[in-house]
Motif scaffolding. Structure first.
Motif, PDB file in Angstrom:
ATOM      1  N   GLY A 355       0.770  -1.232   0.000  1.00  0.00           N
ATOM      2  CA  GLY A 355       0.000   0.000   0.000  1.00  0.00           C
ATOM      3  C   GLY A 355       0.802   1.283   0.000  1.00  0.00           C
ATOM      4  O   GLY A 355       0.222   2.366  -0.175  1.00  0.00           O
ATOM      5  N   ILE A 356       2.128   1.232   0.188  1.00  0.00           N
ATOM      6  CA  ILE A 356       2.907   2.466   0.223  1.00  0.00           C
ATOM      7  C   ILE A 356       2.846   3.177  -1.131  1.00  0.00           C
ATOM      8  O   ILE A 356       2.594   4.386  -1.207  1.00  0.00           O
ATOM      9  CB  ILE A 356       4.381   2.190   0.607  1.00  0.00           C
ATOM     10  CG1 ILE A 356       4.467   1.524   1.989  1.00  0.00           C
ATOM     11  CG2 ILE A 356       5.184   3.488   0.587  1.00  0.00           C
ATOM     12  CD1 ILE A 356       4.026   2.402   3.126  1.00  0.00           C
ATOM     13  N   MET A 357       3.060   2.428  -2.217  1.00  0.00           N
ATOM     14  CA  MET A 357       2.997   3.038  -3.546  1.00  0.00           C
ATOM     15  C   MET A 357       1.594   3.544  -3.839  1.00  0.00           C
ATOM     16  O   MET A 357       1.418   4.605  -4.460  1.00  0.00           O
ATOM     17  CB  MET A 357       3.438   2.037  -4.613  1.00  0.00           C
ATOM     18  CG  MET A 357       3.599   2.655  -6.002  1.00  0.00           C
ATOM     19  SD  MET A 357       4.896   3.921  -6.028  1.00  0.00           S
ATOM     20  CE  MET A 357       4.662   4.610  -7.675  1.00  0.00           C
ATOM     21  N   ALA A 358       0.584   2.816  -3.398  1.00  0.00           N
ATOM     22  CA  ALA A 358      -0.793   3.271  -3.610  1.00  0.00           C
ATOM     23  C   ALA A 358      -1.032   4.614  -2.923  1.00  0.00           C
ATOM     24  O   ALA A 358      -1.686   5.504  -3.478  1.00  0.00           O
ATOM     25  CB  ALA A 358      -1.775   2.223  -3.084  1.00  0.00           C
ATOM     26  N   HIS A 359      -0.487   4.784  -1.709  1.00  0.00           N
ATOM     27  CA  HIS A 359      -0.619   6.066  -1.004  1.00  0.00           C
ATOM     28  C   HIS A 359       0.077   7.186  -1.774  1.00  0.00           C
ATOM     29  O   HIS A 359      -0.440   8.309  -1.865  1.00  0.00           O
ATOM     30  CB  HIS A 359      -0.019   5.963   0.395  1.00  0.00           C
ATOM     31  CG  HIS A 359      -0.846   5.181   1.371  1.00  0.00           C
ATOM     32  ND1 HIS A 359      -2.220   5.302   1.455  1.00  0.00           N
ATOM     33  CD2 HIS A 359      -0.477   4.274   2.318  1.00  0.00           C
ATOM     34  CE1 HIS A 359      -2.669   4.500   2.410  1.00  0.00           C
ATOM     35  NE2 HIS A 359      -1.636   3.862   2.943  1.00  0.00           N
ATOM     36  N   ILE A 360       1.248   6.890  -2.330  1.00  0.00           N
ATOM     37  CA  ILE A 360       1.973   7.905  -3.099  1.00  0.00           C
ATOM     38  C   ILE A 360       1.177   8.332  -4.317  1.00  0.00           C
ATOM     39  O   ILE A 360       0.985   9.524  -4.578  1.00  0.00           O
ATOM     40  CB  ILE A 360       3.361   7.362  -3.506  1.00  0.00           C
ATOM     41  CG1 ILE A 360       4.245   7.163  -2.269  1.00  0.00           C
ATOM     42  CG2 ILE A 360       4.042   8.291  -4.514  1.00  0.00           C
ATOM     43  CD1 ILE A 360       5.545   6.446  -2.547  1.00  0.00           C
TER      44      ILE A 360
END
Length: 405
Positions: A355-360
């Motif tokens: 989910g880190i890339m999704a947040h970005i």
């Protein structure tokens, strides 16, 4: 013998008031029972009489033809002036001190003038001074080759001198004094609600430094990490302890505790150009030829994506005309986009967390910011955006990961 290494940057030594703060920090640690090795940079910044950039401008205005060996001789003068000035002030305060150049302090380097690498440090004379209860003042940023030539260590060289000396002396700690109170979650000039960090890991601060944060040089951190010597980044103008840089397993030693965080900070590098080179059908050696050509022409490349269809990478805007000229001469038809910025999200907890890339992507999409390119490592995800979108991207990501809290 308890040894502490203190390093004071140019702004810490540039005014009489700042130099009195330096003496205050030295006296405080002496009263705590430490033997002190103090590493100094040249005084001030560009335009001030003894700053490194001022000396470089002097040569540019006087022939602009000084060979690199002789230029290193000149640049070493800045730190020598700082060290002898501080020695005089300490002696006047009744604090015994002695000055060592990088060579006298035992720094042996290779012969790459302007950006030399440390090969060995044998600080016998420094240790003798400490044993005699003297403050050993060492000129940072410099060393000496085997044949006796002076060398300089490149940008951030005084930080590197400090951690290398700390390693050789087996110091308890290396304190890096600067004009900011530790390491922040982002550049406060761009992100107004950036927050100071009480502790970061070596890997995190290395990545922050490599990706644009200018608080401490990554070479210095790598030396400290190998020797497992903790580093504190502190303000000359405050008595606060600043930011501790250490191994993650030491985090629980910090008094105010640690929040389990995924992201530690946001960094940026601006003024870069994206270059795209497409391979002709059946060609399998484009990447080899392209990157060998960049290396041959001393062009630093970053943000590299290689695919069977070609290569995408970035260079600094100042290097872009030469890079494109070289590629055209090789018969390629490169595409370029200048005026870009690399924005990096850094944290030791990123690896393996969904989910880190999704947040970005979500944070940047809400601001209608186009991602031109992306890449990642164990502790960093970085994206390329247009320079005009950089500030909004930094603020959006800082808010998305709640780094202001």
């Amino acid at each position: 013998m308890r040894i502490l290494v203190q390093k004071f940057g140019g702004t810490s030594l540039s005014t009489p008031e700042a130099r009195q703060r330096v003496i205050h920090h030295i006296r405080r640690e002496l009263e705590q029972g430490y033997r002190l090795a103090v590493v100094v940079s040249a005084m001030g910044r560009r335009g001030e009489p003894y700053a490194t950039d001022t000396l470089l401008e002097w040569t540019a205005n006087n022939g602009n033809a000084l060979p690199s060996r002789e230029q290193d001789l000149l640049l070493c003068c800045g730190e020598i002036i700082s060290a002898t000035t501080l020695c005089s002030l300490l002696q006047a305060e009744g604090i015994a001190s002695t000055v060592f150049t990088g060579a006298q302090a035992g720094f042996k380097t290779d012969g790459h003038h302007g950006n030399a690498r440390i090969l060995d440090v044998k600080p016998d004379r420094v240790r003798e001074a400490l044993e005699n209860n003297q403050v050993a003042i060492v000129t940072g940023f410099q060393g000496q080759t085997e044949n006796g030539d002076f060398t300089t260590l490149g940008r951030g060289g005084s930080d590197t001198s400090a951690t290398a000396l700390g390693t050789a002396l087996r110091a308890e700690m290396v304190d890096i004094y600067t004009d900011v109170n530790g390491i922040l979650t982002a550049d406060p000039r761009v992100v107004e609600d950036a927050k100071p960090l009480s502790v970061v890991s070596y890997a995190e601060i290395c990545n922050m430094a490599h990706h644009g944060a200018k608080v401490i040089h990554p070479r210095a951190v790598e030396i400290a990490m190998q020797a497992r010597i903790p580093v504190r980044v502190r303000s000359t103008f405050s008595d606060e302890e600043g930011t501790l840089v250490t191994h993650p397993e030491c985090f629980n030693q910090v008094q105010d505790g640690i929040v389990d965080r995924y992201v530690t900070g946001i960094a940026y590098v601006s003024n870069v150009t994206q270059i795209t080179v497409e391979a002709q059908e059946g060609a399998v050696d484009l990447q080899l030829h392209v990157f060998k050509a960049m290396a041959h022409n001393q062009i630093s490349v970053d943000f590299i994506n290689v695919t069977p269809s070609g290569a995408v990478y970035t260079v600094f805007d100042t290097d872009a005309p030469k890079a494109l000229e070289v590629l055209h001469e090789m018969g390629y038809a490169p595409k370029s986009l200048s005026g870009c910025a690399k924005v990096s999200v850094i944290g030791g907890g990123i690896n393996g967390v969904p989910g880190i890339m999704a947040h970005i992507v979500e944070a940047l999409t809400k601001q209608e910011i186009q991602i031109l390119q992306s890449a990642d490592s164990n502790t960093t995800i970085w994206v390329l955006v247009r320079k005009e979108d950089m500030v909004r991207a930094l603020r959006a990501l800082h808010a998305k990961f709640e780094l202001h809290r």
